[in-house]
Write an enzyme that holds these catalytic residues in place. Structure first.
Site, short mmCIF file in Angstrom:
data_model
loop_
_atom_site.label_atom_id
_atom_site.label_comp_id
_atom_site.label_asym_id
_atom_site.label_seq_id
_atom_site.Cartn_x
_atom_site.Cartn_y
_atom_site.Cartn_z
N ASN A 23 4.39 -3.82 -6.89
CA ASN A 23 4.58 -2.41 -5.27
C ASN A 23 6.44 -2.04 -5.61
O ASN A 23 6.99 -2.84 -6.01
CB ASN A 23 5.05 -4.17 -4.35
CG ASN A 23 5.51 -3.28 -2.82
OD1 ASN A 23 6.97 -3.44 -3.15
ND2 ASN A 23 4.28 -3.85 -1.85
N SER A 63 1.09 -2.05 -1.20
CA SER A 63 1.85 -1.16 -0.36
C SER A 63 1.86 -2.85 1.50
O SER A 63 1.39 -2.66 1.61
CB SER A 63 1.43 -0.01 0.76
OG SER A 63 2.78 0.30 1.31
N GLU A 64 2.92 -3.18 1.48
CA GLU A 64 3.46 -4.78 2.04
C GLU A 64 3.05 -4.49 3.70
O GLU A 64 2.59 -5.07 4.72
CB GLU A 64 4.26 -4.70 2.00
CG GLU A 64 5.65 -3.91 2.73
CD GLU A 64 6.24 -3.26 1.81
OE1 GLU A 64 6.11 -2.90 0.60
OE2 GLU A 64 7.91 -2.87 1.61
N ASN A 65 2.51 -2.94 3.91
CA ASN A 65 2.07 -2.85 5.67
C ASN A 65 0.30 -3.19 5.59
O ASN A 65 -0.05 -3.27 6.77
CB ASN A 65 2.51 -1.39 6.39
CG ASN A 65 2.13 -0.04 5.82
OD1 ASN A 65 2.04 0.00 4.12
ND2 ASN A 65 1.48 0.41 6.06
N SER A 77 -1.10 -9.54 3.70
CA SER A 77 -0.56 -9.05 2.61
C SER A 77 0.53 -9.59 1.57
O SER A 77 1.29 -9.36 0.99
CB SER A 77 0.00 -7.19 2.99
OG SER A 77 1.12 -6.83 2.83
#
Lengths: 209, 233
Positions: free
Chosen positions: A23, A46-48, A88
């Site tokens: 990340n 991607s943390e979204n 996530s």
């Protein structure tokens, strides 16, 4: 010669090993993706809610539903998957991500990280940074060695509010690459022609041999 | 069956729900996957003193940002509120309350709220200001802090496709906070780009089963907005 920002990204990219899930934070860490060595296959999270991030799109590839955590348009890859935010962060908190690369305001010799808040200035929020540093296997920080006013950023103790305690493993600055060890900060690599005395004079943290 | 969930538009779907002081859980990340038709309806209704739980607060003049301009929001629970001048002004003036929750903790607090879990322990935020006033516990030698679940009066959700029974499919990264937010509201209202008949969606492809959805309608959309169009060099 201190490293340029491009060289710092390129040094950071050497930490990405084949098969890693990574990340990359907003700003300079995002650019590390451009320097992943040939033959090294890294999956970017991607943390979204996206695993397998591709490069920024061409104009005709722009899709409002494909963005990264910095809300920039991005592309998908054949191996891409999507999931919701709780999944996530289960990946992140659950230790399934090998490496996170983030920026920093301050790092202490004990590996404490401050990168989300300067008291008295508008606070934008920590986003996913606290979860990332708490959960991923290894945290690498990319930052300038000193603040604009010359103050050291590699300190004995952070003075700004923390993002996480004892979470940083490695720091790459324009002056060198540093490992955070139990007894202090060890110079892993100095930038070309930057001598140890200069690093010591511009660092507050305890530098060990 | 279940077509009682279907409404013609945002105005009809929100009948009997909106009142002052509601706690609203909003899906979306930035302005990706946000329920813009429902937000517009909330704005037009002029209800106020709202508590809004949302990862972000839209941008100036768009999404939840419009409810800031009309001063309908009393309190935000978010992880990141940059990119929004109105927010900054109202917060610095003391007109707007703000509770920061780390992004993963926020998602999990809502997921937990919808899953009947009142609180949970997490490593996120240990040793930071987020831990202040919260119970901590050492489990197997590691310190964790307790976070409380979030439940709301109303979930406002955006999906790509939905059928008449409320089964939903999201599109790409627009899924984000929508599923956890949908699960934690007493009433869940969903706007979709495409409302389809029961049987049109493959049951194996449903992202959110209709049990979480109370009302659904097909929204009206022009061009989807993008916060930062970034192109390859």
């Amino acid at each position: 010669m201190p490293w340029t920002r491009e060289e710092m990204c390129s040094i950071a990219a050497m930490e990405l090993k084949d098969g890693y899930y990574c990340n990359l934070g907003i700003g300079m860490p995002t650019k590390v993706a451009n320097y992943i060595p040939e033959g090294v296959n890294v999956t970017l999270q991607s943390e979204n809610g996206m695993l397998g991030m591709g490069p920024f799109p061409k104009k005709n590839q722009v899709d409002a539903d494909i963005i990264n955590a910095g809300k920039q348009t991005i592309t998908e890859l054949p191996e891409t998957s999507y999931f919701d935010s709780s999944d996530s962060f289960a990946m992140i908190r659950g230790g399934h991500i090998d490496l996170s690369i983030l920026g920093a305001l301050q790092v202490s010799e004990e590996g404490d990280l401050a990168n989300w808040m300067i008291p008295g200035k508008m606070v934008k929020g920590m986003g996913g940074a606290m979860d990332l540093v708490a959960g991923v296997k290894k945290v690498l920080i990319l930052m300038e060695h000193n603040a604009k006013d010359g103050q050291p950023k590699l300190l004995k103790k952070c003075t700004l509010p923390l993002t996480g305690k004892s979470v940083v493993n490695t720091v790459i600055t324009d002056l060198g690459k540093f490992d955070i060890l139990p007894n202090g900060v060890k110079i892993n690599q100095a930038a070309p022609n930057v001598d140890i005395d200069e690093i010591r004079s511009r660092t507050e943290a305890t530098i060990i041999d | 069956m279940s077509s009682k969930k279907v409404y013609q538009n945002a105005h009809e779907a929100m009948q009997g729900i909106l009142r002052d002081g509601l706690t609203i859980l909003s899906g979306g990340f930035g302005i990706c996957g946000i329920a813009e038709n429902i937000t517009e309806e909330i704005k037009n209704s002029k209800v106020k003193d709202l508590t809004v739980v949302s990862n972000n607060c839209g941008i100036d003049g768009y999404g939840l940002g419009t409810l800031l301009q009309t001063r309908q929001i009393k309190k935000m629970i978010s992880s990141y509120v940059g990119e929004n001048k109105t927010f900054e002004e109202q917060y610095l003036n003391g007109d707007l309350e703000l509770e920061f929750s780390p992004q993963g903790t926020l998602a999990e607090r809502c997921r937990a709220g919808g899953a009947g879990i009142p609180a949970f322990y997490t490593k996120t935020g240990v040793g930071t200001v987020i831990a202040e006033g919260k119970e901590t516990k050492v489990i197997d030698g590691v310190e964790y802090l307790m976070e409380r679940a979030i439940k709301g009066d109303l979930s406002i959700i955006k999906a790509w496709k939905g059928d008449h029974s409320g089964n939903l499919i999201f599109r790409k990264a627009a899924r984000n906070f929508n599923p956890p937010m949908a699960k934690a509201g007493n009433i869940c209202v969903v706007e979709v780009e495409h409302l389809v008949e029961i049987g049109d969606l493959d049951p194996d492809h449903i992202h959110l089963p209709g049990i979480y959805v109370d009302r659904i309608f097909e929204g009206t959309y022009t061009e989807k907005k993008i916060e930062f169009v970034t192109l390859t060099e």
